[in-house]
Design an enzyme around this catalytic site. Structure first.
Site, PDB file in Angstrom:
ATOM      1  N   THR A 372       0.917  -1.127   0.000  1.00 50.77           N
ATOM      2  CA  THR A 372       0.000   0.000   0.000  1.00 50.77           C
ATOM      3  C   THR A 372       0.952   1.169   0.000  1.00 50.77           C
ATOM      4  OG1 THR A 372      -1.664  -1.265   1.195  1.00 50.77           O
ATOM      5  CG2 THR A 372      -1.762   1.115   1.477  1.00 50.77           C
ATOM      6  N   ASP A 414      -9.334  -8.611   1.389  1.00 49.88           N
ATOM      7  CA  ASP A 414      -9.501  -7.931   2.691  1.00 49.88           C
ATOM      8  C   ASP A 414     -10.833  -8.285   3.346  1.00 49.88           C
ATOM      9  OD1 ASP A 414      -7.107  -6.682   3.089  1.00 49.88           O
ATOM     10  OD2 ASP A 414      -7.736  -4.723   2.373  1.00 49.88           O
TER      11      ASP A 414
HETATM   12  N1  GLY Z   1      -5.397  -3.471   1.759  1.00 48.39           N
HETATM   13  C1  GLY Z   1      -4.975  -3.279   3.090  1.00 48.39           C
HETATM   14  C2  GLY Z   1      -5.949  -2.526   3.908  1.00 48.39           C
HETATM   15  O1  GLY Z   1      -6.719  -1.750   3.380  1.00 48.39           O
HETATM   16  O2  GLY Z   1      -5.978  -2.721   5.096  1.00 48.39           O
END
Ligand code: GLY
Length: 559
Positions: A372, A414
């Protein structure tokens, strides 16, 4: 008194003050009129140029977001989603939720096989993606809070894609190890004539440049209703994917009210659900305040102990109760209720670890590679943009949309694909975060802004899946409780606990003695590599102090 004697006195004082950190150990980048901190230097410079040409922090953040989609392929994106937290000079705040949403065809058990076992489909391939939100989110931010023409904010990204940029060592290595070979279009885009790029090679992305040029011209109209939408939907259909033209057409970014709270006289503005991060930050700070945890000093076993116990308790609640607030009742008020927080605090033994098996999530009856990337921008008017966005795993689903030049996310992972079983981040989650059509998966992304006496004090965020929340917490505590300068606070070794698995993961930097004390007190300590990649700005007496994370290739640049 001579300078030398003053220095000796200062060093002596620091040596005898518990928890005191020499603040000259590492220096942030300092500037007075604007600051950009991001993961990648071309993107940082793109944002800085927007500030120099009269754009505000939100304009600059939009330009950084598009530039990272070109220069930071593993996480920067058009095919993913995220959150932008905005605080304007006049004190208004906004949280733009442009996270991916499940397609209409999504079902509760879509990632289970006939025997009820998890498939790998939430991780790679055309069925792993949620409907991307980045273009809608950046457009929403620019329209509502920016002031420069849209096309000018996309232009730096177009140039980076069309003319190319030299790949760094880490970028070239990332592409080599990114698992992109399985998909011919990804291989075509991210290799040159079937060979991996080497560090220093110029990486040109003509397909992405064309997509960006259409976005510069017609924004989200193109991405969700126009040529990009049609090409993406057709590619999905051709590969048994899940996202349809109707899914793209239905996508909207949502402006939500940021979550707010207090800690030691600071006001905290942070991420509401569908992020779990803001609730986590506020609950954990609430638990810590009043324990006296800080007395042990940064890096001590005592500090790791108290913070770990707060983390363990928060993640038990998170994994049980949190999900998309538009679909499930998330007990935010219950999780942040002072009486509940007091109970959590009282349940912490002053020395020993509480096994996670003994920590049950609360019962609330009241209303209620992780790749991220985060970047933080501030301008000289006092506006701040703190944005985290993602493809989820490194290079997302590994699928590059045919002819469009951008990677698609694997954000569906997720969700809770199967209650009680771990996802990619090892998170064991419950029904609140189960899959449903158009639902948003629960996130840990935690863009946060801290205020002191109504003025900006610190803005920050991080990538790192479930570790994001704890990385943000630790940097905040390092600045507020341990009085570190922002660069030291970012550099400081991190640790993580997420309830399950019941271990505390520590970065290099924790001494064998500290680890031995933790083990003696009942902890399973696991040594890990780098955790997170915080991008922070500290507002300090008229100075903007930018701190990029030395764990990766982040840069801070100011004017
Ligand atoms: N994709 C990681 C999060 O949004 O926690």
């Amino acid at each position: 008194m001579g300078m030398r004697r003053i220095s000796v006195l200062l060093l002596t004082l620091l040596a005898i003050m518990p928890g005191a950190i020499p603040t000259w150990a590492a220096q942030p980048v300092r500037a007075r009129h604007g600051m950009v901190v991001s993961r990648e230097t071309h993107a940082t410079q793109a944002g800085l140029k927007v500030l120099e040409s009269g754009g505000n922090a939100i304009d600059a953040a939009v330009a950084v977001g598009f530039a990272l989609a070109v220069t930071h392929s593993s996480a920067g994106n058009l095919g993913g989603g995220g959150f932008m937290l905005v605080r304007l000079a006049d004190g208004r705040t906004a949280f733009i939720d442009f996270r991916e949403r499940a397609p209409e065809s999504a079902t509760h058990d879509m990632y289970l096989d006939a025997n009820g076992k998890l498939t790998r489909d939430s991780l790679t391939g055309y069925r792993a993606s949620g409907v991307p939100g980045t273009v809608a989110g950046l457009e929403y931010a620019a329209k509502h809070f920016g002031k420069q023409p849209w096309a000018e904010l996309v232009q730096p990204a177009i140039e980076l894609a069309a003319k190319g940029f030299p790949l760094s060592y880490a970028q070239a290595n990332g592409l080599r190890g990114g698992g992109l070979n399985a998909f011919p279009e990804s291989k075509r885009i991210f290799q040159r004539d079937g060979n991996f790029y080497e560090p220093g090679d110029v990486f040109v992305q003509p397909d992405l440049a064309k997509t960006l040029a259409r976005i510069a011209q017609s924004g989200s109209q193109d991405f969700y209703h126009g040529e990009t939408a049609r090409l993406l939907a057709a590619d999905m259909q051709a590969h048994n994917g899940t996202i349809t033209l109707a899914d793209l057409e239905a996508y909207k970014a949502i402006e939500r009210k940021p979550l707010t709270g207090h800690y030691r006289g600071y006001d905290i503005v942070t991420a509401p659900p569908p992020s779990s991060g803001g609730v986590g930050i506020l609950q954990m700070l609430g638990v810590l305040e009043g324990t006296g945890f800080e007395k042990g000093g940064a890096g001590s076993a005592e500090v790791v102990h108290y913070m770990t116990e707060a983390m363990r308790r928060f993640f038990a609640d998170r994994n049980q109760w949190m999900g998309d607030p538009d679909f499930v009742k998330v007990p935010v008020a219950g999780m942040l209720n002072p009486e509940y927080i007091k109970k959590l605090r009282a349940s912490i033994d002053p020395v020993r670890s509480t096994p996670s098996s003994e920590v049950k999530p609360g019962v609330f009856t009241g209303p209620e590679s992780f790749e991220t990337t985060h970047f933080t921008v501030a301008d000289d008017e006092g506006n701040i943009a703190s944005m985290t966005y993602t493809l989820n795993g490194g290079y997302g689903s590994k699928v590059t949309a045919t002819g469009l030049g951008f990677l698609l996310n694997n954000e569906m992972d997720d969700f809770t694909a199967k209650p009680g079983e771990a996802n990619m981040f090892g998170l064991v989650q419950g029904e609140a975060n189960a899959i449903a059509p158009r639902k948003t998966p629960l996130s840990s992304m935690t863009p946060t802004i801290v205020l002191k006496d109504g003025k900006p004090f610190l803005a920050l965020g991080s990538p790192g899946g479930a570790t994001i929340i704890n990385s943000v917490l630790e940097v905040m505590v390092n600045v507020i409780d341990f009085n570190m300068n922002v660069q030291d606070a970012v550099n400081w070794p991190r640790f993580h606990h997420q309830n399950l698995p019941d271990d505390v993961r520590v970065e290099p930097g924790y001494s064998p003695d500290t680890v031995a004390i933790l083990e003696k007190n009942g902890y399973t300590v696991r040594r890990v590599g780098a955790q997170g990649e915080v991008a922070a700005i500290r507002f300090n007496n008229g100075w903007l102090e930018g701190a990029a994370d030395p764990r990766t290739e982040g840069t801070a640049a100011g004017r």
